[in-house]
Each structure stands twice: as C-alpha cells, then as structure tokens.
Design an enzyme around this catalytic site. Sequence first.
Site, PDB file in Angstrom:
ATOM      1  N   GLY A 129       0.805  -1.217   0.000  1.00 57.14           N
ATOM      2  CA  GLY A 129       0.000   0.000   0.000  1.00 57.14           C
ATOM      3  C   GLY A 129       0.832   1.259   0.000  1.00 57.14           C
ATOM      4  NE  ARG A 130       3.001   2.272   5.321  1.00 53.69           N
ATOM      5  CZ  ARG A 130       3.089   2.789   6.524  1.00 53.69           C
ATOM      6  NH1 ARG A 130       3.287   4.078   6.658  1.00 53.69           N
ATOM      7  NH2 ARG A 130       2.973   2.042   7.579  1.00 53.69           N
ATOM      8  CG  ASP A 162      -1.278   8.769   3.708  1.00 51.93           C
ATOM      9  OD1 ASP A 162      -0.759   7.637   3.871  1.00 51.93           O
ATOM     10  OD2 ASP A 162      -1.122   9.711   4.507  1.00 51.93           O
ATOM     11  NE  ARG A 227       5.558  -7.899   1.854  1.00 57.20           N
ATOM     12  CZ  ARG A 227       5.784  -7.035   2.813  1.00 57.20           C
ATOM     13  NH1 ARG A 227       5.175  -7.171   3.951  1.00 57.20           N
ATOM     14  NH2 ARG A 227       6.594  -6.012   2.626  1.00 57.20           N
ATOM     15  CG  ASP A 297      -0.037  -8.741   6.079  1.00 51.84           C
ATOM     16  OD1 ASP A 297      -0.575  -9.449   6.957  1.00 51.84           O
ATOM     17  OD2 ASP A 297       0.053  -7.509   6.174  1.00 51.84           O
ATOM     18  CG  ASN A 298       3.490  -7.468   8.543  1.00 58.85           C
ATOM     19  OD1 ASN A 298       3.544  -6.919   7.441  1.00 58.85           O
ATOM     20  ND2 ASN A 298       2.793  -6.988   9.546  1.00 58.85           N
ATOM     21  CG  ASP A 307       6.227  -4.900   6.378  1.00 60.68           C
ATOM     22  OD1 ASP A 307       7.100  -4.455   5.614  1.00 60.68           O
ATOM     23  OD2 ASP A 307       5.056  -5.121   6.017  1.00 60.68           O
TER      24      ASP A 307
HETATM   25  P1  AMP Z   1       1.224  -3.093   8.096  1.00 58.12           P
HETATM   26  O1  AMP Z   1       0.354  -3.385   9.262  1.00 58.12           O
HETATM   27  O2  AMP Z   1       2.012  -1.800   8.184  1.00 58.12           O
HETATM   28  O3  AMP Z   1       2.066  -4.248   7.684  1.00 58.12           O
HETATM   29  O4  AMP Z   1       0.226  -2.807   6.883  1.00 58.12           O
HETATM   30  C1  AMP Z   1      -0.846  -3.617   6.525  1.00 58.12           C
HETATM   31  C2  AMP Z   1      -1.339  -3.200   5.171  1.00 58.12           C
HETATM   32  O5  AMP Z   1      -1.740  -1.824   5.199  1.00 58.12           O
HETATM   33  C3  AMP Z   1      -0.316  -3.308   4.060  1.00 58.12           C
HETATM   34  O6  AMP Z   1      -0.993  -3.676   2.891  1.00 58.12           O
HETATM   35  C4  AMP Z   1       0.213  -1.907   3.967  1.00 58.12           C
HETATM   36  O7  AMP Z   1       0.779  -1.625   2.716  1.00 58.12           O
HETATM   37  C5  AMP Z   1      -1.038  -1.085   4.219  1.00 58.12           C
HETATM   38  N1  AMP Z   1      -0.739   0.260   4.722  1.00 58.12           N
HETATM   39  C6  AMP Z   1      -0.309   0.599   5.945  1.00 58.12           C
HETATM   40  N2  AMP Z   1      -0.141   1.935   6.050  1.00 58.12           N
HETATM   41  C7  AMP Z   1      -0.470   2.456   4.856  1.00 58.12           C
HETATM   42  C8  AMP Z   1      -0.502   3.777   4.305  1.00 58.12           C
HETATM   43  N3  AMP Z   1      -0.179   4.852   5.024  1.00 58.12           N
HETATM   44  N4  AMP Z   1      -0.879   3.926   3.026  1.00 58.12           N
HETATM   45  C9  AMP Z   1      -1.219   2.858   2.293  1.00 58.12           C
HETATM   46  N5  AMP Z   1      -1.218   1.608   2.727  1.00 58.12           N
HETATM   47  C10 AMP Z   1      -0.839   1.390   3.988  1.00 58.12           C
HETATM   48 MG    MG Z   2       3.120  -5.014   6.439  1.00 53.61          MG
END
Ligand code: AMP
Ligand code: MG
Length: 545
Positions: A129-130, A162, A227, A297-298, A307
């Site tokens: 997502g980012r 975002d 992953r 996913d991590n 992550d």
């Molecule tokens: P995480 O918990 O950080 O591993 O994120 C879980 C999911 O949310 C993953 O698909 C990330 O890419 C997405 N994600 C987390 N923060 C953001 C952000 N600010 N913008 C877009 N996607 C995000």
């Molecule tokens: Mg992640």
Amino acid sequence: MDAAVSARENPGLMDHHATTGHGPARDLAEVAFGADFLAGLPVDDGGDPSPRQLPGVVASRVAPTPVAAPRLIGWSDELAAELGLARPPAGSRALDILAGNALAPGMRPWSARYGGHQFGNWAGQLGDGRAITLGEMQGPDGRLHELQLKGAGLTPYSRFADGRAVLRSSLREFLCSEAMHALGVPTTRALSLVGTGEPVVRDMFYDGDARPEPGAIVCRVAPTFLRFGNFEIHAATDEHGLLGALFERTLRRFFPHIDPLAPEAPVAWLGEVAERTALMVAHWMRVGFVHGVMNTDNMSVLGLTIDYGPYGFLEGYDPAWTPNTTDAQGRRYCYGRQPQIALWNLARLAGALRPLGADDDGLQRALERYRDAFARHHREMLAAKLGLLALEDADEPLLAELFALLAAAETDMPILFRGLSGLPAGDLHMLLRAALYDERALDAALTARWQAWVERWLARAAREQQPPAWRIARMEAANPRYLPRNYLAQQAIDAATAGDDAPLRELLAVLRRPYEEQPGHEPYAARRPEWARHKPGCSALSCSS
Ligand code: AMP
Ligand code: MG
C-alpha cells in the site's frame, strides 16, 4: 575476537560479519537496473495508482509520487559499501531517486499484490500500500539486491490510506533494520532515510486528534520482499495458474537447489521456509525482539525480519509483553507467543500450497521441521547465553529457576544476561541493582535466591571444564550489550524532527557493534529510565505510522 572464530564457536549465531566484496562507490543515478523479478509474470501494467481489487496479477507497475524537499536524514554506510554505492550529496539525482522524485536507468517500479491473515482472520487483498520496488541492482560481489521505497505514495493497494509514512515510524524501521543485522538476526536492510519536506496527517493515539507530522521515506533492501501473503492471495482466489507461476519464479530465483516442477517441490520449499523462520524467531527470542504484528503479510519467505512497525525489545522480562497497544487486549503477538504464532503462520502458507498438488502428510512433515529447528536453535542459543557448551535435559530446573527469578521482580533481561558473563569476578548485587526496575524489590529473600542460582549455574558451567575466557566470549557473543530500545529510538526521532540528525548517527554507530564494550557509551546500555515508561513511543506504541 575474530568473527570467523566467533561464528564457529557459536553455531547458533549467524555469521553476521560475513564480508562482501567492496568495490569503488558508485552514483546510484548511474547504476543500471536490469533484472526484473516480474519478467513474464502477469502484471497490471497500466500505471494507474487508484486503489482497487486486482484479480489476475501478481503486481502492478506504479511510479513513486514526487515529494517537495528531499533531505537525507539517515544513511547506512555499511550497506552502501555492500551495494557499492556512494552517499548521495544534497540536491543530487541519487537523493531524488531515494525520495521517489527520479528513476535510475532501467528502473520499472512496481508494487506487489498480496493478502494475509491479520490477527487470525483472512483479510483479503492487501498488497504494497505504500511500498514501491524501484528495481534490482547488482552489488560488487555479483549478488542482486531489490531496492524498495516505503512511503513513496499511492499504489493500487493503498486501500483507504495515503501511501505515505511519518518520520517517526520510518526512522524506527531504518534504525532497527540495521541494528538487527548487526545483532546477527536475519532481516531486511535499510539504505537511507529521507525526509520528504511534506506533512503527513496521522491520528497517533486513535482518539480522533489527527495532526500533521513530518513525512519520510525509507529505502529498504533485500533479495526479495516476498511474503507468505503473496502466495496466500492466489490460493484464496483460486488463481492456481498464477500461484504456480509465482512459485516457480520464486524457487528459480531464490531457492535454485529445489526443482520447482518436481512433485515434492512445495513440501521441500515449505520445509525450507519453516527452517529459516525457525532460525529467525529463535534469534528474536535470544535478543528479546517483539515484532508486534506477526500477520502472514509480514512474514518473509526468506525468513527475514520484515515490516518494522510497533516493535520493541523486551526490557523487564515478561513473556506476555507486547509493545503494540493495538494488541494490548489479546496479546496474540506478545514475546512468549512468537514461536507458536510463526508456526500458525507457516500452516497458512502450507494451506496456500495445497492447490499445487502438495499432499497434506508432506505439508505436515514440513511444518514439523519448524518445531525441530526452533527447538534446536533455541536450545543452542540459550546454551550460548549461559556460556554452556550444550544444554542437557537435567538443566531444565536451572532454566526454570532463572526465568522465575527474572519474572519475580521487573528485571531487565538484556542487562541481566549480559551481566552474568562478568560473574563470578563481578558483583552480583551491583548487577541486580542495574537490572531491576525497582531496587526496593531487591529484598534479602530475592538476593539469596539469585545468589543460590548463580552458584548452581557456575558449578554447572565448571563441569564442562572450559576456560573462563571461553565462557565469557561465548556469552558476550550471544547477549547484546546495546539494543535499539524504544526510548533511544524516540530520542533520535525527537532530535531529527527538530532538524538534528546527529543523535541518530551516533546511536546507529553504537548499535553497529552491539556485542562490544564501548567505553563512553554506557548510557546507551542502561535500563529504560522511568520517565520513558509511559511516554508515547518510548515503551509501547500504536500501529499508526
Ligand atoms: P502493516 O500493518 O504496516 O504491515 O500494513 C498492513 C497493510 O496496510 C499493508 O498492505 C500496507 O501496505 C497497508 N498500509 C499501511 N499503512 C499504509 C498507508 N499509510 N498507506 C497505504 N497503505 C498502507
Ligand atoms: Mg506489512
């Protein structure tokens, strides 16, 4: 002590000082990015970053979104040397590349499509997502490295968010990636931390008070960021052709000793992922690392820590501790549960490999390799932490009493273990006073119990008839003196937010040599000060990033 000797004497530890060929430093803007993991795989090629479901592809081509005013806040000289890259000067094209404002020749950036089990439930399509992969480059030794920007803007997988990242979470990822590498823990790496000069709005406490914070981008580096979830998404959506294609590509690139088309390939591969994961988690337990969000996913298929979010290092020993306030209720991902959660996650990966024709008995046997490998590594590392050649079944009561003592009063695990190597010459009472968070808990009864335990442990060690210097070296190589404790990271964040990058530089320099005594840097090895106990970011953290 020479690194090769230390690795030989500590078979449980990775050779974290492995040397690589260091060539002349190159300008990132002039490096050719040729190789492409995606070549020939079904990809969404349109470049449209609007968030949406993307059935039928493994990834999407998407360009980073430029930022206003890139500033280099952090740089890993050590990783840069491995990659053969020069530190980018202010205003350079190389810095623009690390900020998502420019591309090097041959870069065709992309974001991966993946899914995942979050907190035990299937969450559907997630994806980068980012995170945006810039491409793959060759280091001076010929190895390929994937360079990926985190926080570089919207991707088709940004869902409701975002695509950006705040400085505090980016600095934490930058710092801990490099610190974990120095600790000998398998991990993705971080090359740079770039301030974007743009605000990012976050509701840090999830209380409706959203505020602008400085934005930043980390350039992280690994052979691949694949992953478990990259495989799960295709199994969950019955995209079996895609699953097979991704499987074949992954094995050919990263597991070339397994023939991906052989009938036993899924079982062989799962077994290998299981063993790598076991080694990683055993190291986490050794250094007291709590990932905080062990969703599938991590979980890296290479067994790398990936992550970095609301992670933390165990300070007061407590198996139920998690730094992640979002998980404070269920404590699914607390310190003591990490070994079993990793197995649960591997079972989800096993499920995703069924459509490739893997039989359940085989997959089950592959999962057993996790149990065996974790138990073996964990025992080896515990033996090293206690300066013993090997643990025996008869040592069980000795271990049980040690962990009971650690839990009897809030005791800093890293300080205690590190300090044991100084005994019997050192002063046990002084060690306990340094390690206990409340010295008043150190009454006569507790002191006597510790004294009795130390005598038993030293007698047990003496039976092995190793020279004291051997025992000390073995313990010092397994028990870090310096860790990226959350309050230390937070101090570097506060300084960097105010424009002063020196504290981050100094902290990273100390964390590069976590097992060495570094005179003059004792404060970095001290237990968390009381003011940091409840200060946001200094002990516990939310997922907001
Ligand atoms: P995480 O918990 O950080 O591993 O994120 C879980 C999911 O949310 C993953 O698909 C990330 O890419 C997405 N994600 C987390 N923060 C953001 C952000 N600010 N913008 C877009 N996607 C995000
Ligand atoms: Mg992640």
